[in-house]
Design a protein around this motif. Sequence first.
Motif, mmCIF file in Angstrom:
data_model
loop_
_atom_site.group_PDB
_atom_site.id
_atom_site.type_symbol
_atom_site.label_atom_id
_atom_site.label_comp_id
_atom_site.label_asym_id
_atom_site.label_seq_id
_atom_site.Cartn_x
_atom_site.Cartn_y
_atom_site.Cartn_z
ATOM 1 N N ARG A 168 -92.102 -9.966 10.014
ATOM 2 C CA ARG A 168 -92.260 -9.548 8.621
ATOM 3 C C ARG A 168 -91.090 -8.683 8.172
ATOM 4 O O ARG A 168 -90.460 -7.996 8.982
ATOM 5 N N ILE A 169 -90.823 -8.695 6.873
ATOM 6 C CA ILE A 169 -89.885 -7.760 6.269
ATOM 7 C C ILE A 169 -90.665 -6.482 6.025
ATOM 8 O O ILE A 169 -91.712 -6.502 5.376
ATOM 9 N N VAL A 170 -90.171 -5.368 6.564
ATOM 10 C CA VAL A 170 -90.867 -4.086 6.463
ATOM 11 C C VAL A 170 -89.962 -3.103 5.729
ATOM 12 O O VAL A 170 -88.799 -2.922 6.098
ATOM 13 N N VAL A 171 -90.516 -2.474 4.695
ATOM 14 C CA VAL A 171 -89.764 -1.537 3.876
ATOM 15 C C VAL A 171 -90.582 -0.256 3.701
ATOM 16 O O VAL A 171 -91.772 -0.319 3.390
ATOM 17 N N ALA A 172 -89.926 0.872 3.896
ATOM 18 C CA ALA A 172 -90.539 2.174 3.610
ATOM 19 C C ALA A 172 -89.970 2.645 2.280
ATOM 20 O O ALA A 172 -88.771 2.497 2.029
ATOM 21 N N LYS A 173 -90.841 3.205 1.428
ATOM 22 C CA LYS A 173 -90.399 3.656 0.110
ATOM 23 C C LYS A 173 -90.830 5.094 -0.130
ATOM 24 O O LYS A 173 -91.919 5.488 0.240
ATOM 25 N N ALA A 174 -89.936 5.825 -0.770
ATOM 26 C CA ALA A 174 -90.220 7.189 -1.212
ATOM 27 C C ALA A 174 -89.504 7.367 -2.540
ATOM 28 O O ALA A 174 -88.273 7.452 -2.573
ATOM 29 N N GLY A 175 -90.250 7.360 -3.618
ATOM 30 C CA GLY A 175 -89.628 7.440 -4.937
ATOM 31 C C GLY A 175 -88.695 6.271 -5.142
ATOM 32 O O GLY A 175 -89.077 5.115 -4.946
ATOM 33 N N LEU A 176 -87.445 6.555 -5.480
ATOM 34 C CA LEU A 176 -86.459 5.496 -5.701
ATOM 35 C C LEU A 176 -85.706 5.109 -4.438
ATOM 36 O O LEU A 176 -84.882 4.204 -4.458
ATOM 37 N N MET A 177 -85.972 5.794 -3.335
ATOM 38 C CA MET A 177 -85.299 5.499 -2.079
ATOM 39 C C MET A 177 -86.129 4.513 -1.265
ATOM 40 O O MET A 177 -87.360 4.513 -1.337
ATOM 41 N N SER A 178 -85.447 3.661 -0.492
ATOM 42 C CA SER A 178 -86.168 2.736 0.387
ATOM 43 C C SER A 178 -85.326 2.428 1.613
ATOM 44 O O SER A 178 -84.100 2.493 1.584
ATOM 45 N N TRP A 179 -86.036 2.114 2.698
ATOM 46 C CA TRP A 179 -85.409 1.829 3.976
ATOM 47 C C TRP A 179 -86.026 0.579 4.572
ATOM 48 O O TRP A 179 -87.233 0.382 4.498
ATOM 49 N N ARG A 180 -85.205 -0.230 5.215
ATOM 50 C CA ARG A 180 -85.683 -1.411 5.931
ATOM 51 C C ARG A 180 -85.866 -1.025 7.391
ATOM 52 O O ARG A 180 -85.007 -0.376 7.986
ATOM 53 N N ILE A 181 -86.997 -1.424 7.947
ATOM 54 C CA ILE A 181 -87.291 -1.148 9.352
ATOM 55 C C ILE A 181 -87.220 -2.473 10.103
ATOM 56 O O ILE A 181 -87.797 -3.478 9.659
ATOM 57 N N PHE A 182 -86.541 -2.487 11.229
ATOM 58 C CA PHE A 182 -86.354 -3.704 12.011
ATOM 59 C C PHE A 182 -87.169 -3.650 13.308
ATOM 60 O O PHE A 182 -87.510 -2.578 13.795
ATOM 61 N N GLY A 183 -87.428 -4.810 13.864
ATOM 62 C CA GLY A 183 -88.190 -4.915 15.098
ATOM 63 C C GLY A 183 -87.536 -4.227 16.282
ATOM 64 O O GLY A 183 -88.199 -3.884 17.252
ATOM 65 N N SER A 184 -86.240 -3.990 16.187
ATOM 66 C CA SER A 184 -85.512 -3.293 17.258
ATOM 67 C C SER A 184 -85.774 -1.790 17.233
ATOM 68 O O SER A 184 -85.396 -1.080 18.160
ATOM 69 N N GLY A 185 -86.393 -1.310 16.148
ATOM 70 C CA GLY A 185 -86.597 0.125 15.980
ATOM 71 C C GLY A 185 -85.492 0.756 15.149
ATOM 72 O O GLY A 185 -85.565 1.940 14.803
ATOM 73 N N GLU A 186 -84.489 -0.027 14.809
ATOM 74 C CA GLU A 186 -83.435 0.480 13.930
ATOM 75 C C GLU A 186 -83.941 0.455 12.496
ATOM 76 O O GLU A 186 -84.859 -0.295 12.157
ATOM 77 N N TRP A 187 -83.332 1.255 11.664
ATOM 78 C CA TRP A 187 -83.683 1.291 10.257
ATOM 79 C C TRP A 187 -82.465 1.723 9.453
ATOM 80 O O TRP A 187 -81.543 2.322 9.981
ATOM 81 N N GLY A 188 -82.472 1.389 8.190
ATOM 82 C CA GLY A 188 -81.367 1.772 7.316
ATOM 83 C C GLY A 188 -81.761 1.613 5.873
ATOM 84 O O GLY A 188 -82.746 0.941 5.551
ATOM 85 N N PRO A 189 -80.996 2.244 4.985
ATOM 86 C CA PRO A 189 -81.321 2.167 3.558
ATOM 87 C C PRO A 189 -81.185 0.736 3.038
ATOM 88 O O PRO A 189 -80.356 -0.030 3.529
ATOM 89 N N THR A 190 -82.040 0.397 2.087
ATOM 90 C CA THR A 190 -81.904 -0.906 1.424
ATOM 91 C C THR A 190 -80.926 -0.760 0.278
ATOM 92 O O THR A 190 -80.678 0.339 -0.198
ATOM 93 N N VAL A 191 -80.369 -1.869 -0.122
ATOM 94 C CA VAL A 191 -79.371 -1.836 -1.204
ATOM 95 C C VAL A 191 -79.976 -2.288 -2.493
ATOM 96 O O VAL A 191 -80.814 -3.100 -2.582
#
Length: 138
Positions: free
Chosen positions: A115-138
């Motif tokens: 699945r595509i997993v995204v964490a959101k907080a206000g206008l900020m968002s991050w993509r979470i990967f199955g490897s445990g890595e994460w980074g901001p979405t564009v």
Amino acid sequence: MAAAPGKSCGACTMCCSALEIAHFNKPAGPLCANCRLGGGCTIYADRPEVCRDFECEWLTSRDLPRQLRPDLVGTILMEDGDSDEYRAVCAPERPMAWRHPRVFAHLVAVAKSGRIVVAKAGLMSWRIFGSGEWGPTV
């Protein structure tokens, strides 16, 4: 979908603050004018369809433990039907709540399932990967 056996919103009102409610022109963040903290919706019987239709993943899933209840971890876990993403929407006062170890472990497990997993907080968002890595979405 109905609540899983033994689960109810109880005193949790996170969806009344963390989510946008276009019907009331309420942006994500402030508490809905119809919500009493710990007491729920003052117009529950007459609430709009968007509120009737919303159920967080914790409420409907038998698999999510009490420790992942939104008001306890500061994160609403939910399916986004428009984008087919699995989302973690954080309480406005806890923008990094998705990094809570229990929440993050759950998000990584969902990402591992493809699945595509995204964490959101206000206008900020991050993509979470199955490897445990994460980074901001564009």
